[in-house]
Structure formats: structure tokens, C-alpha cells
Motif scaffolding. Structure first.
Motif, PDB file in Angstrom:
ATOM      1  N   LYS A 107       0.453   4.083  -1.233  1.00 41.38           N
ATOM      2  CA  LYS A 107      -0.273   5.331  -0.969  1.00 41.38           C
ATOM      3  C   LYS A 107      -0.373   5.582   0.533  1.00 41.38           C
ATOM      4  CE  LYS A 107      -4.579   7.780  -2.036  1.00 41.38           C
ATOM      5  NZ  LYS A 107      -5.884   7.709  -2.748  1.00 41.38           N
ATOM      6  N   ARG A 108      -0.676   4.553   1.313  1.00 42.19           N
ATOM      7  CA  ARG A 108      -0.745   4.720   2.768  1.00 42.19           C
ATOM      8  C   ARG A 108       0.649   5.000   3.324  1.00 42.19           C
ATOM      9  NH1 ARG A 108      -2.953   4.378   7.585  1.00 42.19           N
ATOM     10  NH2 ARG A 108      -2.107   3.059   9.216  1.00 42.19           N
ATOM     11  N   ARG A 125       3.165   6.582   1.891  1.00 45.04           N
ATOM     12  CA  ARG A 125       3.500   7.979   1.665  1.00 45.04           C
ATOM     13  C   ARG A 125       2.562   8.901   2.453  1.00 45.04           C
ATOM     14  NH1 ARG A 125       7.300   8.784  -2.585  1.00 45.04           N
ATOM     15  NH2 ARG A 125       7.325  10.918  -1.762  1.00 45.04           N
ATOM     16  N   GLY A 126       1.316   8.472   2.619  1.00 46.45           N
ATOM     17  CA  GLY A 126       0.373   9.284   3.383  1.00 46.45           C
ATOM     18  C   GLY A 126       0.781   9.432   4.838  1.00 46.45           C
ATOM     19  N   ASP A 184       0.854  -1.180   0.000  1.00 46.12           N
ATOM     20  CA  ASP A 184       0.000   0.000   0.000  1.00 46.12           C
ATOM     21  C   ASP A 184       0.894   1.235   0.000  1.00 46.12           C
ATOM     22  OD1 ASP A 184      -1.926   1.930   0.283  1.00 46.12           O
ATOM     23  OD2 ASP A 184      -2.976   0.962   1.943  1.00 46.12           O
TER      24      ASP A 184
END
Length: 397
Positions: A306-307, A309-310, A304
Motif C-alpha cells: 500500500k505504501r 503504490r501510495g 507494504d
């Protein structure tokens, strides 16, 4: 509400978070030879700080007094989240308040604690017992050998740190090649090589025999190429993301790159189609639980990114603030955040380094850390920040 002083002398209002940070403990890292951790493909170390003993009646000329219970408790905190501990590095004020005798005791205690809890630990090997006096290459080798022997006796992995004494004694690249060839031959298991840039320690200017980073890079890579079987990995602390990527792509397949770039770590750990960096970072001292959760998200089934980097991208402004020039004083911000987070009961540092950063700098560090939800108990962090402000004459509402 808190009134925080800014760098321009003005006061701004900050409303502290009320929701506590909640990060999942990640289990203990594996301890097999060659690294590896509960964070799977990426081996992630936090370079950990030491906790001073505030009750020790010492003078500025005395050796550092360490609160061993609090220091080891912080390492257990990092291990509980699945992180490895990089011990007795510059984050532990090695050469900036902690002498070799103190570092040796820290290595012994931390390695024993790692064995007791199943934690991954790697320890810094240097030449700081030589002090500031000029030393010959033979003396530099002997000092490195003494420290390497101690680390290996404890069962910990060795990190060959850059040596101030070698930077003075070496006449050119050939002397670095000879010293590191000798040390790698002595090592009983693969080591991590550490290239610490002069922004972290001005005494290391021109390391690897040249102030030209391209020329220094060639020498650094030549050291690895001469004996890759004895090099587990390299830690690059130059704060240049592209240079690290370029070096990473030229490493033998068996040699890891551990990012030491506290400015660009999310993109370097995430990697690209040609590979990624592992991590050995001072910023992962205050970010430990958050960083561990981010890496687990990246390496979960399917991944994941995206998570990942989030979670990590919003922490970069905090890291860049802590590591702002003069970068070597980042330790002050790291210990300050440990105090706010409740990992120690005071904001004192060995060598009196708590005075190395200004009140506006610390206030901004608190604001950024609170903004990313770093504190498990934001109320305690706010209360401690308020007390610090008031004792420094900043009236609070």
C-alpha cells in the motif's frame, strides 16, 4: 505564486510547495555477479542522463561536451539511495547527441566511479560507431564486439541494446538469431537484452525481424531460449503492460524481466501471484530517491504494498507527461527536472536538445513534479522555474 502557460495558451496560477521532500538514503547496492542491490529481491536501475558542459565553445557538428564532474556526481546521488545506474543508454542521449566516443568515455568514468563507491552499474553496448551508413552483418557483429569488450574490461555488466544498423542489415528473424547467438557466445558474464520499441527510436521499427509484435516476441524469446545461461535479464520498453507480463511469464526461471515501461511501472514492479518485474527505467532518473523508498517499502519485512503504490502511483501522470509522443524527447524533461532539483546549474543539453519540448510542456512537468513533492528544495525549484518563465516573456506576480 507562479503563472504557468498551458497548452491552450492560457495562464494558470500555481502555488509552489514549501515543504521539502525528505527521502532516506538507502546505502550502496551490492555488486556481486548477476546483479542484486540494496533493494533486495528487486534489482532497480535508473537510466541516468548526462550533464552538458555549458562553457564549451562547440558547434552543432562537434562532438558532445560533457561536464564530467556534474555527471558523475549525479550517479553518486543515485547510488547513495541504493539504486543501480544503467549507463550510456538512450536516457544519456545515446544516438541523440552523444556519439560512441563520448559514450565510451562515459562508460569508463562511470564504471571506475562505481568501483570507488561500491555502486551497481550496467552499461549499454550497441553499434553506433558505424554511424548512419549501411553495414553488413559482419560489420554489425564487429561493432557490437568492440563495445562489449570495452564494457567487460571496465568490470561493468553489459546491456545489449537494439541496433539501428542491425535493423537495416537484417533480412529476417534468422539474422537476429545469428547475431545475438554470436554475441552471447562472446560475453564473459550474463548480459541484459534490451528491446527498445519504435516509440523511443523510430529507426528500430520491425526489430527482431517483424513489425508484428507477436512474431517479434517469438524471435526475442528464441534468442533467450538458445542460451539462457548468458542472459541475466531482459529490458522491455514497449509501453504495453500486458505484453510485458506475458513475456515475463514465459521466461526461463533464471532470467529476470526489467521493466522499461515508463507508463505502467508501479503495477509491473509490484507484480502478481506469478511474479514481478525488476526495473531499468528512465523515469527513475528524476524519481530516484522516491522510487528507492517505494521499493524498500515493498520489500521490507512483511512488505507494504500500500505504501509502495501510495508513493509511486501519484508519479505516473508526471512520467506519462514526460514520455508523451514524440516519446524519444523525454530526455528534455528529465534534464529539466534535474536542473530544477539542483543536480546541475543550467538547463543545457548535449546536441541542443533542451529546445525539443515547448515551454507549456516544461511548465506542466514542473507543476506535476512539485505536486508529488519531488524537490528537496522546492524554493530553489520555484525560483528557477520563475526565471525560465520570465526570460521567455511570461510575466510573474
Amino acid at each position: 505564486m507562479l503563472r504557468l502557460p498551458g497548452a491552450d495558451g492560457t495562464l494558470t496560477e500555481h502555488r509552489p510547495r514549501t515543504e521539502p521532500a525528505a527521502f532516506t538514503a538507502g546505502g550502496h547496492p551490492r555488486t556481486e555477479s548477476g546483479g542484486g542491490s540494496a533493494l533486495a529481491a528487486r534489482t532497480v536501475f535508473s537510466a541516468a542522463h548526462v550533464v552538458a558542459d555549458p562553457y564549451a565553445d562547440i558547434s552543432p557538428d562537434d562532438p558532445a561536451a560533457v561536464d564530467w564532474d556534474a555527471t558523475l556526481a549525479f550517479r553518486r546521488h543515485l547510488w547513495s539511495h541504493g539504486l543501480g545506474v544503467a549507463e550510456a543508454m538512450d536516457t544519456a542521449q545515446r544516438g541523440m547527441g552523444l556519439d560512441w566516443a563520448g559514450a565510451a568515455e562515459l562508460i569508463r568514468r562511470s564504471a571506475a566511479e562505481a568501483k570507488a563507491v561500491g555502486g551497481l552499474v550496467a552499461c549499454g553496448v550497441g553499434t553506433d560507431q558505424l554511424g548512419a551508413r549501411p553495414a553488413s552483418l559482419a560489420e554489425v557483429k564487429a561493432a557490437y564486439e568492440e563495445q562489449l569488450a570495452l564494457v567487460e574490461e571496465t568490470g561493468a555488466q553489459a546491456i545489449l541494446m537494439a541496433s539501428r544498423a542491425l535493423a537495416v542489415a537484417a533480412r529476417g528473424p534468422e539474422d537476429y538469431l545469428e547475431v545475438y547467438r554470436h554475441l552471447l557466445a562472446q560475453a564473459s558474464r550474463p548480459v541484459i537484452l534490451h528491446w527498445l520499441g519504435p516509440m523511443f527510436d523510430p529507426a528500430l521499427e520491425g526489430y527482431w525481424g517483424s513489425s508484428d509484435l507477436d512474431a517479434a516476441t517469438e524471435t526475442f524469446l528464441a534468442v533467450i531460449a538458445a542460451n539462457p545461461a548468458k542472459v541475466d535479464g531482459i529490458k522491455v520498453s514497449l509501453l504495453e503492460a500486458q505484453r510485458e507480463i506475458d513475456i515475463r511469464r514465459r521466461l526461463p526461471g533464471t532470467v529476470r524481466c526489467y521493466t522499461g515501461d515508463d507508463f505502467n511501472y508501479p503495477e509491473l514492479i509490484a507484480g502478481d501471484e506469478q511474479g514481478f518485474s525488476h526495473a531499468l527505467l528512465g523515469i527513475f532518473d528524476p524519481l530516484g530517491p522516491l522510487a528507492a523508498e517505494a521499493v524498500r517499502a515493498l520489500e521490507a519485512d512483511g512488505g507494504d504494498p500500500k505504501r509502495f503504490r501510495g508513493l509511486l502511483d501519484p508519479t505516473v501522470p508526471l512520467s506519462r507527461h514526460l514520455f508523451t509522443a514524440p516519446t524519444r524527447f523525454y530526455k528534455t524533461g528529465v534534464v529539466f527536472l534535474a536542473w530544477l532539483a539542483g543536480h546541475q546549474e543550467h538547463f543545457r543539453m548535449v546536441g541542443g536538445l533542451e529546445s525539443a519540448r515547448s515551454l507549456p510542456h516544461l511548465a506542466r512537468a514542473y507543476e506535476l513534479a512539485d505536486g508529488v513533492g519531488l524537490f528537496a528544495d522546492p524554493g530553489r525549484a520555484a525560483a528557477r522555474m520563475r526565471a525560465l518563465l520570465e526570460i521567455n516573456g511570461v510575466e510573474q506576480p
